[in-house]
Enzyme design. Structure first.
Site, PDB file in Angstrom:
ATOM      1  N   HIS A  33       0.834  -1.208   0.000  1.00 36.58           N
ATOM      2  CA  HIS A  33       0.000   0.000   0.000  1.00 36.58           C
ATOM      3  C   HIS A  33       0.864   1.252   0.000  1.00 36.58           C
ATOM      4  O   HIS A  33       0.589   2.218  -0.717  1.00 36.58           O
ATOM      5  CB  HIS A  33      -0.902   0.040   1.239  1.00 36.58           C
ATOM      6  N   GLY A 148      -2.743  -1.603  -7.182  1.00 38.82           N
ATOM      7  CA  GLY A 148      -1.651  -2.565  -7.272  1.00 38.82           C
ATOM      8  C   GLY A 148      -1.927  -3.662  -8.276  1.00 38.82           C
ATOM      9  O   GLY A 148      -3.067  -4.082  -8.481  1.00 38.82           O
ATOM     10  N   GLN A 154      -8.810  -7.193 -10.874  1.00 39.48           N
ATOM     11  CA  GLN A 154      -9.454  -5.988 -10.364  1.00 39.48           C
ATOM     12  C   GLN A 154      -8.942  -4.751 -11.087  1.00 39.48           C
ATOM     13  O   GLN A 154      -9.739  -3.867 -11.457  1.00 39.48           O
ATOM     14  CB  GLN A 154      -9.180  -5.858  -8.869  1.00 39.48           C
TER      15      GLN A 154
END
Length: 283
Positions: A33, A148, A154
């Protein structure tokens, strides 16, 4: 770092700040992150992160209630990376009434792989991301958002959603962050026992072996994938899929000699004990 909870608070904090670069998260932050936050700082005038555990993308039997929530640690990590604004809405802030309007992604992309094993997952993802984009970008005239590559499917779904809705948002991909032994960093890695953590790098190794076997193109792809699944099962895993797909559309490549030269990606999802891990490898 300014912390906001309501949509009006966030928009007031963004007023006159220029173009945002946005990193949406569900918290329990790790180096993966934080690498996205560092990328975001290079692509906007103000860096925004969000923390929101989105109920809509969890199936009834999944870990919504037990998903790790590490607020103080998350805030400190974001401050250390120079994040300007944290948007941490409560459920009542983001969903003040039942969210009956939802974004339904293309089933040809969203109902395969992760979507097959987690039905409705990408509807929940697209709906919350669209709403977060509205919160962050509606009054700023657009900006950038960073996702990411570990969540490969996704990322592709979000990119197509942005394109289809002509959103003025640049989607930037951040490389998968990995531990020294190759394990892709994930918030769910914390569920692994000490013994399981030692075994966890087997998934990335399995994808590398799958990619090498698929590139040789000397056997039907279905046979290569079945062999990879059996090898991982023999190590005590419960794989949902280990597969090779075209990078462009996540469909299976043609089973011909041309496979050796196509831009492909190996993707895998498997359960080790009670923990489900995903990973991918472009080749």
């Amino acid at each position: 770092m300014q912390i906001t909870h309501s949509i009006p608070e966030l928009r007031a904090a963004l007023a006159q700040r220029g173009k945002p670069a946005f990193v949406p998260t569900m918290g329990n932050l790790h180096e993966g992150h934080l690498s996205l936050v560092r990328i975001a700082r290079e692509h906007g005038d103000v860096t925004v992160a969000s923390i929101f555990v989105n109920r809509l993308q969890f199936l009834p039997h999944e870990d919504f209630d037990s998903y790790p929530r590490t607020w103080e640690s998350d805030c400190e990590k974001l401050r250390s990376q120079g994040c300007d604004i944290l948007f941490a809405p409560r459920e009542a802030d983001l969903y003040p009434e039942p969210q009956v309007f939802k974004v339904q992604p293309d089933p040809r992309l969203a109902d395969i792989l992760e979507g097959e094993f987690r039905p409705g997952f990408f509807t929940g993802v697209c709906t919350v991301v669209m709403k977060l984009f509205s919160c962050v970008f509606a009054t700023t005239g657009g900006g950038a958002a960073v996702f990411g590559m570990k969540d490969y499917q996704q990322l592709m779904v979000i990119r197509r959603m942005v394109r289809q809705f002509a959103l003025p948002i640049e989607i930037i991909a951040g490389d998968t962050a990995r531990a020294e032994d190759g394990l892709a960093l994930s918030s769910r890695n914390g569920y692994l026992s000490a013994d399981e953590r030692q075994q966890a790098m087997a998934l990335s190794r399995a994808l590398k072996a799958l990619a090498e076997a698929a590139r040789r193109a000397d056997a039907p792809l279905a046979q290569v994938e079945a062999t990879a699944m059996q090898a991982l099962q023999a190590q005590g895993w419960q794989p949902d899929y280990l597969t090779v797909r075209n990078r462009s559309d996540l469909l299976a490549p043609a089973d011909t000699s041309a496979r050796a030269n196509l831009p492909l990606v190996a993707l895998g999802a498997a359960r080790l004990g009670s923990t489900r891990l995903i990973d991918n490898l472009e080749f």
